[in-house]
Design an enzyme around this catalytic site. Sequence first.
Site, PDB file in Angstrom:
ATOM      1  N   CYS A 102       0.978  -1.179   0.081  1.00 55.53           N
ATOM      2  CA  CYS A 102      -0.135   0.111   0.085  1.00 55.53           C
ATOM      3  C   CYS A 102       0.970   1.206  -0.003  1.00 55.53           C
ATOM      4  CB  CYS A 102      -0.951  -0.082   1.215  1.00 55.53           C
ATOM      5  SG  CYS A 102      -2.476   1.182   0.426  1.00 55.53           S
ATOM      6  N   HIS A 190      -3.876  -5.390   0.425  1.00 55.69           N
ATOM      7  CA  HIS A 190      -3.355  -5.641   1.727  1.00 55.69           C
ATOM      8  C   HIS A 190      -3.122  -6.987   2.114  1.00 55.69           C
ATOM      9  CE1 HIS A 190      -2.900  -1.398   3.986  1.00 55.69           C
ATOM     10  NE2 HIS A 190      -3.365  -1.253   2.918  1.00 55.69           N
ATOM     11  N   GLU A 192      -1.961  -8.927   4.647  1.00 59.77           N
ATOM     12  CA  GLU A 192      -1.720  -9.001   5.825  1.00 59.77           C
ATOM     13  C   GLU A 192      -3.549  -8.767   5.858  1.00 59.77           C
ATOM     14  OE1 GLU A 192      -1.048  -4.747   5.925  1.00 59.77           O
ATOM     15  OE2 GLU A 192      -1.281  -6.011   4.271  1.00 59.77           O
TER      16      GLU A 192
END
Length: 252
Positions: A102, A190, A192
């Site tokens: 990001c 993302h 994660e």
Amino acid sequence: MSARSRLLIVKTGSAFAEARRRFGDFETWFIRSFGPKRFDYRTIDVSLGEPPPDRTSMGEFAGVVVTGSPAMVSHRLEWSERIAVWLAELVGEDRLPVLGVCYGHQLIAHGLGGRVGPNPHGRRMGTRRLAVDTPDDALLGPLAPTASVNVTHLEAVLEPPPSARVLGRTEDDPNHVLHFGGRSWGVQFHPEFDAAIMRCYVEARRELLDGEGFDSKAILEDVTDTRAGPGLLERFADICESTGGDDDDEGR
């Protein structure tokens, strides 16, 4: 290995308060995704002025992850500009694997000469479809031809650096995934995020989304856990363990 490899997490800000309360902060999500025992983790928060390691000492690390941030690359904050230069030099030397996520993705692109700014399509949030046209890429290839990914961002890479290769795109972001060369990549999504974190972000932005003409209820209903994120981080970890930690000051 007789000892765990070291992974450097370059933290470029913090999650908003409710997300931190429920899930921890950015570095926690990456450590949980990679596995707490997989690496010996070191986190530096460059947004608070923590200096990065000297590039000539980076051989002690197997890889680098650059996190997302509530900041905007286009605002050209002093700490951000300084780290952009450090990252560009690190990527250019190909000393070790680097993954920008990001804001990290945008920051590396900016440092290498790309152009970052507000996405002309506005805020992007929720679970989106990523098209991957490069099945030969070690990191992104397994996601071809398409994969679901979780996103939240206002800015995007509008023009990639001259040396970058576009690996993946979403409907409103043609430069969503970039290979910067060597062992360095950037992803706008993302990896994660799990579904719970993604929902937390959407819930926190419901009024903003609705005010901007989006249907926050529909976005929230479409949020799902994805296999793409964990798979990508697993492959990046494998690359770090197999090729990272080059102690040669001349790089690879």
